[in-house]
Design a protein around this motif. Structure first.
Motif, PDB file in Angstrom:
ATOM      1  N   LEU A   1       0.836  -1.202   0.000  1.00 50.38           N
ATOM      2  CA  LEU A   1       0.000   0.000   0.000  1.00 50.38           C
ATOM      3  C   LEU A   1       0.870   1.250   0.000  1.00 50.38           C
ATOM      4  CD1 LEU A   1      -2.894   1.243   0.284  1.00 50.38           C
ATOM      5  CD2 LEU A   1      -2.470   1.276   2.761  1.00 50.38           C
ATOM      6  N   ILE A   2       1.922   1.215   0.785  1.00 53.13           N
ATOM      7  CA  ILE A   2       2.856   2.355   0.867  1.00 53.13           C
ATOM      8  C   ILE A   2       3.496   2.613  -0.495  1.00 53.13           C
ATOM      9  CG2 ILE A   2       5.051   3.128   1.857  1.00 53.13           C
ATOM     10  CD1 ILE A   2       4.185   1.535   4.428  1.00 53.13           C
ATOM     11  N   ASP A   3       3.917   1.540  -1.186  1.00 48.40           N
ATOM     12  CA  ASP A   3       4.555   1.689  -2.496  1.00 48.40           C
ATOM     13  C   ASP A   3       3.575   2.197  -3.549  1.00 48.40           C
ATOM     14  OD1 ASP A   3       7.004   0.798  -1.550  1.00 48.40           O
ATOM     15  OD2 ASP A   3       6.606  -1.299  -2.042  1.00 48.40           O
ATOM     16  N   THR A   4       2.311   1.825  -3.411  1.00 50.20           N
ATOM     17  CA  THR A   4       1.297   2.224  -4.389  1.00 50.20           C
ATOM     18  C   THR A   4       0.825   3.654  -4.167  1.00 50.20           C
ATOM     19  OG1 THR A   4       0.507  -0.056  -4.544  1.00 50.20           O
ATOM     20  CG2 THR A   4      -0.981   1.657  -5.346  1.00 50.20           C
ATOM     21  N   GLU A   5       0.588   4.019  -2.908  1.00 51.69           N
ATOM     22  CA  GLU A   5      -0.068   5.281  -2.600  1.00 51.69           C
ATOM     23  C   GLU A   5       0.878   6.391  -2.135  1.00 51.69           C
ATOM     24  OE1 GLU A   5      -3.158   5.900  -3.118  1.00 51.69           O
ATOM     25  OE2 GLU A   5      -3.832   3.879  -3.586  1.00 51.69           O
ATOM     26  N   ASN A   6       2.110   6.057  -1.779  1.00 54.76           N
ATOM     27  CA  ASN A   6       3.110   6.894  -1.096  1.00 54.76           C
ATOM     28  C   ASN A   6       2.819   6.852   0.404  1.00 54.76           C
ATOM     29  OD1 ASN A   6       1.857   9.448  -0.037  1.00 54.76           O
ATOM     30  ND2 ASN A   6       1.501   9.914  -2.217  1.00 54.76           N
ATOM     31  N   ILE A   7       3.846   7.059   1.185  1.00 61.14           N
ATOM     32  CA  ILE A   7       3.750   6.830   2.629  1.00 61.14           C
ATOM     33  C   ILE A   7       2.742   7.759   3.301  1.00 61.14           C
ATOM     34  CG2 ILE A   7       5.788   8.271   3.064  1.00 61.14           C
ATOM     35  CD1 ILE A   7       4.492   5.263   5.160  1.00 61.14           C
ATOM     36  N   TYR A   8       2.668   9.008   2.850  1.00 64.60           N
ATOM     37  CA  TYR A   8       1.765   9.964   3.499  1.00 64.60           C
ATOM     38  C   TYR A   8       0.306   9.565   3.288  1.00 64.60           C
ATOM     39  CZ  TYR A   8       0.019  14.447   5.195  1.00 64.60           C
ATOM     40  OH  TYR A   8      -0.628  15.427   5.926  1.00 64.60           O
ATOM     41  N   HIS A   9      -0.060   9.306   2.036  1.00 68.50           N
ATOM     42  CA  HIS A   9      -1.455   8.944   1.750  1.00 68.50           C
ATOM     43  C   HIS A   9      -1.792   7.572   2.323  1.00 68.50           C
ATOM     44  CE1 HIS A   9      -4.962   8.184  -1.173  1.00 68.50           C
ATOM     45  NE2 HIS A   9      -5.356   8.992  -0.212  1.00 68.50           N
ATOM     46  N   ALA A  10      -0.826   6.645   2.288  1.00 68.60           N
ATOM     47  CA  ALA A  10      -1.058   5.321   2.876  1.00 68.60           C
ATOM     48  C   ALA A  10      -1.356   5.447   4.365  1.00 68.60           C
ATOM     49  CB  ALA A  10       0.158   4.426   2.649  1.00 68.60           C
ATOM     50  N   THR A  11      -0.674   6.369   5.021  1.00 74.67           N
ATOM     51  CA  THR A  11      -0.909   6.587   6.454  1.00 74.67           C
ATOM     52  C   THR A  11      -2.310   7.141   6.686  1.00 74.67           C
ATOM     53  OG1 THR A  11       1.450   6.995   6.825  1.00 74.67           O
ATOM     54  CG2 THR A  11      -0.067   7.763   8.523  1.00 74.67           C
ATOM     55  N   GLU A  12      -2.729   8.088   5.869  1.00 76.00           N
ATOM     56  CA  GLU A  12      -4.080   8.648   5.997  1.00 76.00           C
ATOM     57  C   GLU A  12      -5.142   7.564   5.800  1.00 76.00           C
ATOM     58  OE1 GLU A  12      -3.742  13.294   4.633  1.00 76.00           O
ATOM     59  OE2 GLU A  12      -3.925  11.783   3.047  1.00 76.00           O
TER      60      GLU A  12
ATOM     61  N   GLN B   1      23.657  -7.661   1.645  1.00 74.89           N
ATOM     62  CA  GLN B   1      24.158  -9.033   1.610  1.00 74.89           C
ATOM     63  C   GLN B   1      23.085 -10.064   1.252  1.00 74.89           C
ATOM     64  OE1 GLN B   1      26.131 -10.206   5.215  1.00 74.89           O
ATOM     65  NE2 GLN B   1      26.497 -12.311   4.532  1.00 74.89           N
ATOM     66  N   PHE B   2      21.877  -9.896   1.805  1.00 78.92           N
ATOM     67  CA  PHE B   2      20.848 -10.931   1.655  1.00 78.92           C
ATOM     68  C   PHE B   2      19.708 -10.547   0.715  1.00 78.92           C
ATOM     69  CE2 PHE B   2      22.740 -11.466   5.900  1.00 78.92           C
ATOM     70  CZ  PHE B   2      23.200 -12.783   5.790  1.00 78.92           C
ATOM     71  N   GLY B   3      19.649  -9.282   0.329  1.00 77.69           N
ATOM     72  CA  GLY B   3      18.596  -8.860  -0.590  1.00 77.69           C
ATOM     73  C   GLY B   3      17.349  -8.376   0.136  1.00 77.69           C
ATOM     74  N   ARG B   4      16.408  -7.861  -0.631  1.00 80.14           N
ATOM     75  CA  ARG B   4      15.179  -7.321  -0.046  1.00 80.14           C
ATOM     76  C   ARG B   4      14.159  -8.435   0.200  1.00 80.14           C
ATOM     77  NH1 ARG B   4      12.086  -6.700  -4.842  1.00 80.14           N
ATOM     78  NH2 ARG B   4      13.367  -6.347  -6.692  1.00 80.14           N
ATOM     79  N   THR B   5      13.378  -8.228   1.241  1.00 79.68           N
ATOM     80  CA  THR B   5      12.370  -9.223   1.625  1.00 79.68           C
ATOM     81  C   THR B   5      10.990  -8.771   1.147  1.00 79.68           C
ATOM     82  OG1 THR B   5      11.758  -8.187   3.718  1.00 79.68           O
ATOM     83  CG2 THR B   5      13.705  -9.611   3.733  1.00 79.68           C
ATOM     84  N   LYS B   6       9.977  -9.579   1.436  1.00 85.25           N
ATOM     85  CA  LYS B   6       8.603  -9.256   1.046  1.00 85.25           C
ATOM     86  C   LYS B   6       8.030  -8.090   1.851  1.00 85.25           C
ATOM     87  CE  LYS B   6       7.384 -13.885  -0.552  1.00 85.25           C
ATOM     88  NZ  LYS B   6       6.490 -15.057  -0.351  1.00 85.25           N
ATOM     89  N   ILE B   7       8.687  -7.742   2.956  1.00 83.65           N
ATOM     90  CA  ILE B   7       8.157  -6.637   3.759  1.00 83.65           C
ATOM     91  C   ILE B   7       8.939  -5.339   3.560  1.00 83.65           C
ATOM     92  CG2 ILE B   7       7.273  -8.243   5.501  1.00 83.65           C
ATOM     93  CD1 ILE B   7       9.538  -7.147   7.373  1.00 83.65           C
ATOM     94  N   HIS B   8       9.892  -5.335   2.632  1.00 76.92           N
ATOM     95  CA  HIS B   8      10.613  -4.093   2.344  1.00 76.92           C
ATOM     96  C   HIS B   8       9.781  -3.181   1.438  1.00 76.92           C
ATOM     97  CE1 HIS B   8      14.372  -5.875   3.977  1.00 76.92           C
ATOM     98  NE2 HIS B   8      14.638  -4.598   4.199  1.00 76.92           N
ATOM     99  N   ARG B   9       9.973  -1.878   1.601  1.00 80.55           N
ATOM    100  CA  ARG B   9       9.254  -0.874   0.826  1.00 80.55           C
ATOM    101  C   ARG B   9      10.074  -0.529  -0.415  1.00 80.55           C
ATOM    102  NH1 ARG B   9       7.679   3.099   5.960  1.00 80.55           N
ATOM    103  NH2 ARG B   9       6.603   1.492   7.196  1.00 80.55           N
ATOM    104  N   LEU B  10       9.594  -0.973  -1.568  1.00 81.44           N
ATOM    105  CA  LEU B  10      10.361  -0.824  -2.801  1.00 81.44           C
ATOM    106  C   LEU B  10      10.489   0.633  -3.240  1.00 81.44           C
ATOM    107  CD1 LEU B  10       8.928  -3.826  -4.875  1.00 81.44           C
ATOM    108  CD2 LEU B  10      10.783  -3.796  -3.202  1.00 81.44           C
ATOM    109  N   SER B  11       9.594   1.476  -2.776  1.00 79.91           N
ATOM    110  CA  SER B  11       9.623   2.889  -3.170  1.00 79.91           C
ATOM    111  C   SER B  11      10.602   3.716  -2.356  1.00 79.91           C
ATOM    112  CB  SER B  11       8.214   3.485  -3.046  1.00 79.91           C
ATOM    113  OG  SER B  11       7.718   3.318  -1.721  1.00 79.91           O
ATOM    114  N   PHE B  12      11.199   3.113  -1.320  1.00 77.53           N
ATOM    115  CA  PHE B  12      12.167   3.834  -0.496  1.00 77.53           C
ATOM    116  C   PHE B  12      13.564   3.634  -1.081  1.00 77.53           C
ATOM    117  CE2 PHE B  12      10.117   4.950   3.772  1.00 77.53           C
ATOM    118  CZ  PHE B  12       8.859   5.069   3.207  1.00 77.53           C
ATOM    119  N   SER B  13      14.304   4.723  -1.194  1.00 78.96           N
ATOM    120  CA  SER B  13      15.550   4.760  -1.965  1.00 78.96           C
ATOM    121  C   SER B  13      16.549   3.630  -1.664  1.00 78.96           C
ATOM    122  CB  SER B  13      16.229   6.117  -1.780  1.00 78.96           C
ATOM    123  OG  SER B  13      17.439   6.161  -2.483  1.00 78.96           O
ATOM    124  N   PRO B  14      16.936   3.380  -0.400  1.00 76.49           N
ATOM    125  CA  PRO B  14      17.935   2.332  -0.153  1.00 76.49           C
ATOM    126  C   PRO B  14      17.465   0.952  -0.606  1.00 76.49           C
ATOM    127  CG  PRO B  14      17.697   3.753   1.757  1.00 76.49           C
ATOM    128  CD  PRO B  14      16.567   4.082   0.827  1.00 76.49           C
TER     129      PRO B  14
END
Length: 259
Positions: free
Chosen positions: A138-149, A236-249
């Motif tokens: 939801l965060i990746d789709t809507e952006n963090i601010y709107h997802a929070t709302e 080292q281990f890669g991104r997981t299913k709970i990582h936010r893909l829209s966040f830069s790192p």
């Protein structure tokens, strides 16, 4: 003349009971050094408690106009807008006018032990509590601010009773209920402070559960924030299913967690 109370008796009275004025007067005339020390400690605790209660009443001023008219007011807050992993969690809390949540404050100012203690008190005293989760997707789709709302809206809609008014920390909730938006509301409002504690405890427990699925990331310690430990594990281990893909790192990491 033999003393009426032993030092042990006096400690029990002053620490675990509510001494009468007569007993306090009697103890004030006791010349034993141990008694004098216990009395000083008792007086210091009383001063601290009175200051705490005074601060508590100051935090009720936003709710009091509603409580005085038998109206329900909900405090809403979020936790987890900044992390690289895990959901954003929101809570809505409706408190009764008569409550004794003297130590409720912004969850960030409290230790984990104190938050857990207050979480139990809030659950015991609240009229209603609701927790909602905004997924990383939801965060990746809507952006963090709107997802929070949107997630705050879910926490309001899931309450068993509908509040007459909402107090919210610096956001606008997409529901048709009058609301007051506050800057640093979790430090100004008792209800928002309670919501911040509920949301923080709920999210911390969730991230501890995720730490068992992804032990390399130290989620039980960093709650998904971009600590050095977390960033090294991500590389080292890669991104997981709970990582936010829209966040830069996270966006820079191509490999997927495969364990």
């Amino acid at each position: 003349m033999k003393n009426k109370y032993t030092i042990k008796d006096i400690k029990e009275i002053l620490v675990n009971q509510t001494p009468s004025d007569e007993i306090l007067q009697e103890l004030s005339e006791d010349t034993r050094a141990g008694v004098k020390k216990l009395l000083v400690q008792y007086q210091q605790r009383q001063i601290k408690q009175q200051a705490l209660i005074a601060k508590f009443h100051q935090k009720e001023f936003l709710e009091k106009p509603f409580w005085d008219h038998d109206l329900l007011v909900a405090g809403v807050d979020e936790v987890g807008r900044g992390p690289l992993a895990g959901p954003v969690v929101t809570a809505a809390v409706i408190l009764p006018a008569q409550n004794t949540l003297y130590e409720v404050d912004d969850s960030k100012k409290l230790s984990a032990i104190k938050r857990s203690e207050l979480y139990r008190q809030i659950c015991e005293q609240a009229i209603d509590i609701s927790v909602a989760i905004g997924s990383p997707q939801l965060i990746d789709t809507e952006n963090i601010y709107h997802a929070t709302e949107l997630t705050m809206g879910d926490s309001i809609n899931r309450l068993y009773v509908k509040p007459n008014h909402i107090l919210v920390d610096a956001m606008t909730i997409p529901v048709a209920i009058p609301q007051t938006k506050l800057i640093k509301g979790d430090a100004k409002s008792l209800s928002i402070g309670a919501a911040s504690i509920v949301a923080k405890v709920a999210r911390d427990r969730l991230m501890t559960m995720y730490s068992h699925l992804y032990p390399e990331f130290g989620f039980e310690r960093n709650d998904g924030y971009g600590t050095k430990e977390h960033l090294l594990a991500l590389e080292q281990f890669g991104r997981t299913k709970i990582h936010r893909l829209s966040f830069s790192p996270v966006r820079k990491v191509n490999n997927l967690y495969s364990k």
